[in-house]
Structure formats: structure tokens, C-alpha cells
Design an enzyme around this catalytic site. Structure first.
Site, PDB file in Angstrom:
ATOM      1  N   SER A 146      67.828  40.178 103.508  1.00 39.27           N
ATOM      2  CA  SER A 146      67.801  41.696 103.826  1.00 39.27           C
ATOM      3  C   SER A 146      66.697  41.933 102.825  1.00 39.27           C
ATOM      4  O   SER A 146      65.954  41.522 102.960  1.00 39.27           O
ATOM      5  CB  SER A 146      69.001  42.369 103.745  1.00 39.27           C
ATOM      6  OG  SER A 146      69.229  43.664 104.185  1.00 39.27           O
ATOM      7  N   GLU A 240      68.311  43.332 115.933  1.00 40.13           N
ATOM      8  CA  GLU A 240      68.096  43.914 114.643  1.00 40.13           C
ATOM      9  C   GLU A 240      67.122  45.122 114.688  1.00 40.13           C
ATOM     10  O   GLU A 240      65.905  44.874 115.108  1.00 40.13           O
ATOM     11  CB  GLU A 240      67.866  42.767 113.634  1.00 40.13           C
ATOM     12  CG  GLU A 240      69.021  42.123 113.268  1.00 40.13           C
ATOM     13  CD  GLU A 240      68.890  41.436 111.774  1.00 40.13           C
ATOM     14  OE1 GLU A 240      68.410  41.993 110.730  1.00 40.13           O
ATOM     15  OE2 GLU A 240      68.626  39.917 111.864  1.00 40.13           O
ATOM     16  N   HIS A 270      72.753  41.744 111.819  1.00 45.45           N
ATOM     17  CA  HIS A 270      71.795  41.356 110.576  1.00 45.45           C
ATOM     18  C   HIS A 270      72.520  40.610 109.528  1.00 45.45           C
ATOM     19  O   HIS A 270      73.719  40.439 109.332  1.00 45.45           O
ATOM     20  CB  HIS A 270      71.922  42.938 109.906  1.00 45.45           C
ATOM     21  CG  HIS A 270      70.957  43.010 108.798  1.00 45.45           C
ATOM     22  ND1 HIS A 270      69.658  42.588 108.534  1.00 45.45           N
ATOM     23  CD2 HIS A 270      71.363  43.358 107.392  1.00 45.45           C
ATOM     24  CE1 HIS A 270      69.436  42.798 107.534  1.00 45.45           C
ATOM     25  NE2 HIS A 270      70.224  43.264 106.603  1.00 45.45           N
TER      26      HIS A 270
END
Length: 308
Positions: A146, A240, A270
Site C-alpha cells: 500500500s 481495487e 487491497h
């Protein structure tokens, strides 16, 4: 896609995705802290310790499979405003196993208390410290998820620009690479993403950048020059909102290094790899990461001067 994955998607949407609630950093962090006790501990055979390196704190994770000279710097996610290595204790030992490395998970400084470029400064300092501690630079890797995945790519660019040693390769899971928020998937996948809320993202940007330029390659690696970087493996889920952050970044990386790879996993949430205790696809993805690292035979050299 497995039935277990479909059930996980439903559970994530019901219990993790916030629906039109105002975002507050303190509340977000407190919720994460309450969840920490539910994070499984690694097996007894795993060696874990906290290491101080000057002002830096790193969590060292090694398993019986870890090779003595192979090391991996891990940069956690959390939108640059939350997260810590302790929330990854169920995951980092599996990465150590799959990559046959010792994992070093960095506690980098968080925004808004420490805005850009504090996280990147810490990542650079952590990598250079780790590089100074190893006698095998060709066995040194970087990985993140991320925001941490984007941070890993920013780290590569800054190391190259400063003519510092580079890792042999990097892995980025669902990386956030465009803080200017131009990705079509932000709107196309706003409803289908089972975890992330698109209306929260501008607040994350505000907290982290604190007015800095969103298209700086040290904040948004999508806008940087990918020449001279080592091979990178990128994983992302097809639904996503950050899908296009990953896809566009991978296209740029592959143009400069054909050993870079992109894997788009159908209907995965995610950073789905973090659901490894219950998700078969996460096991498969971690195994693929291990194969990517193990198959590389790279030598680390200082990059040549960048073209004008």
C-alpha cells in the site's frame, strides 16, 4: 477465485469498509490498536527482536529457512498515517520463509505529526544502515504494501538519484504511487473495492503531503524516471481503487527493466496477502514472491549518470 475468498470479500465489506463516516486519524489509530491482539503470533521457531539503529527502530524476523546473508527491508502500509510492524507479525515470518531472508520491518515516522518526506528519509536511513550491516549487497531486497509499496518505489528512485547502493530487487503489493489522484480506477472501482473508501484518500494526501507537491517522484513514484532501477514485482487486485496506480507504475518499470512484473489478481481485496491465515490466494501470492526473489541473480552496482 475460491469460495473462501468470496466470503472474505463480503466480511471485509461489512466489517472493515467505512461507509460515509468522517475520517479521524486518532479514531483510525485507536481502532487498529484494538485489533492488534487478534493478530496471530509467529511460530515458536521464528526469531523476533527489536533492533535500534540510531534513531531508527526495526523489527527483525528470521525463520529456520532464512539464509544468513539474505536480508529484506519491509515498509508497512497505512496511508502514511498509521500502521506498525507489530500488525504484520502473522505475515512477515511467512515472507522470511518464502524469500529465505531475514526481514527487517521499519517503524518509519507517521504523518500528520511527521509529514513528507519524513517517511522517505527514514526508509533511506534504514536501507543504508542495513546495507552497511551486510556483506552481500546482491542478497538485499526491499518490499512494501500500500503506502509502504509506494514508499519502496520512492526509496529506489532516491537511492539511484543519490548514487547509493540499490537493492537487488523490490516487491510492491497494491502500491499507492499517485498522490495526485489521477487514476481512473479511483472512480471505476469505487463501488467494487470491498475495503477502501475513495472519499478518504484526499484526506490521507493532505495529512502526508502537508502542502508538498503531489507529483514529486519522491511522493508519487509514478511521476519519476524508472531508468536504472532493479526489477520490481507488483501485485494488485482487479477491483481495487489503487489498481491503476499499480498497472501504470508497472508499465513504466517494465519499459526500463523487462524483468519487472505485474500480477493482477481477480477480485482480490487491497493487500490481500495479509489475509494469509484464511485465504488460499494469499498463500499462492506469497509463494510467487518467494520465487521472484529466489530466481533473481542480480549484482548491485552504482547507477550510471542519468540522461539530461
Amino acid at each position: 477465485m475460491t469460495l473462501r475468498a468470496e466470503m472474505l470479500r463480503l466480511g471485509i465489506r461489512m466489517f472493515l469498509k467505512r461507509h460515509h463516516q468522517p475520517f479521524d486519524v486518532g479514531t483510525w489509530r485507536a481502532k487498529m490498536h484494538r485489533m492488534e491482539r487478534w493478530v496471530p503470533h509467529p511460530p515458536a521457531s521464528t526469531e523476533t527482536s527489536v533492533v535500534r539503529a540510531g534513531r531508527l527502530t526495526l523489527h527483525r524476523i528470521a525463520t529456520p529457512a532464512s539464509r544468513p546473508r539474505r536480508n529484506l527491508l519491509y515498509l508497512h502500509g497505512g496511508a502514511y498515517i498509521s500502521g506498525a510492524p507489530i500488525y504484520y507479525r502473522h505475515f512477515t515470518w511467512r515472507i522470511a520463509n518464502a524469500t529465505r531472508s531475514t526481514v527487517w520491518a521499519l517503524e518509519y515516522r507517521l504523518a500528520p505529526e511527521h509529514p513528507f518526506p519524513a517517511a522517505l528519509d527514514d526508509a533511506v536511513a534504514g536501507f543504508l544502515w542495513l546495507a552497511s550491516e551486510t556483506s552481500a549487497p546482491g542478497e538485499l531486497f526491499v518490499m512494501g504494501d500500500s503506502a509502504g509499496g509506494g514508499l519502496a518505489l520512492c526509496l529506489l528512485m532516491r537511492l539511484r538519484d543519490e548514487r547509493k547502493p540499490l537493492p537487488a530487487a523490490a516487491v510492491a503489493m497494491s502500491p499507492w504511487t499517485d498522490l495526485a489522484l489521477t487514476a481512473p480506477s479511483l472512480t471505476e472501482n469505487a463501488a467494487s473495492d470491498p475495503m477502501l473508501n475513495v472519499h478518504d484518500i484526499p484526506e490521507f494526501v493532505r495529512c502526508y503531503l502537508a502542502g508538498a507537491y503531489a507529483c514529486s517522484p519522491y511522493a508519487s513514484p509514478l511521476y519519476g524516471d524508472a531508468s536504472g532501477l532493479p526489477p520490481v514485482l507488483i501485485h494488485v487486485g482487479s477491483d481495487e481503487i489503487l489498481r491503476d496506480d499499480a498497472v501504470r507504475m508497472a508499465d513504466k518499470l517494465k519499459q526500463c527493466n523487462p524483468r519487472s512484473r505485474l500480477e493482477v489478481w481477480p477480485r482480490m481485496p487491497h493487500v490481500f496477502q495479509l489475509f494469509v491465515p484464511v485465504l488460499p490466494e494469499a498463500h499462492a501470492a506469497i509463494a510467487q514472491i518467494g520465487e521472484f526473489i529466489s530466481d533473481l541473480r542480480c549484482e548491485v552496482t552504482l547507477p550510471a549518470s542519468r540522461p539530461a
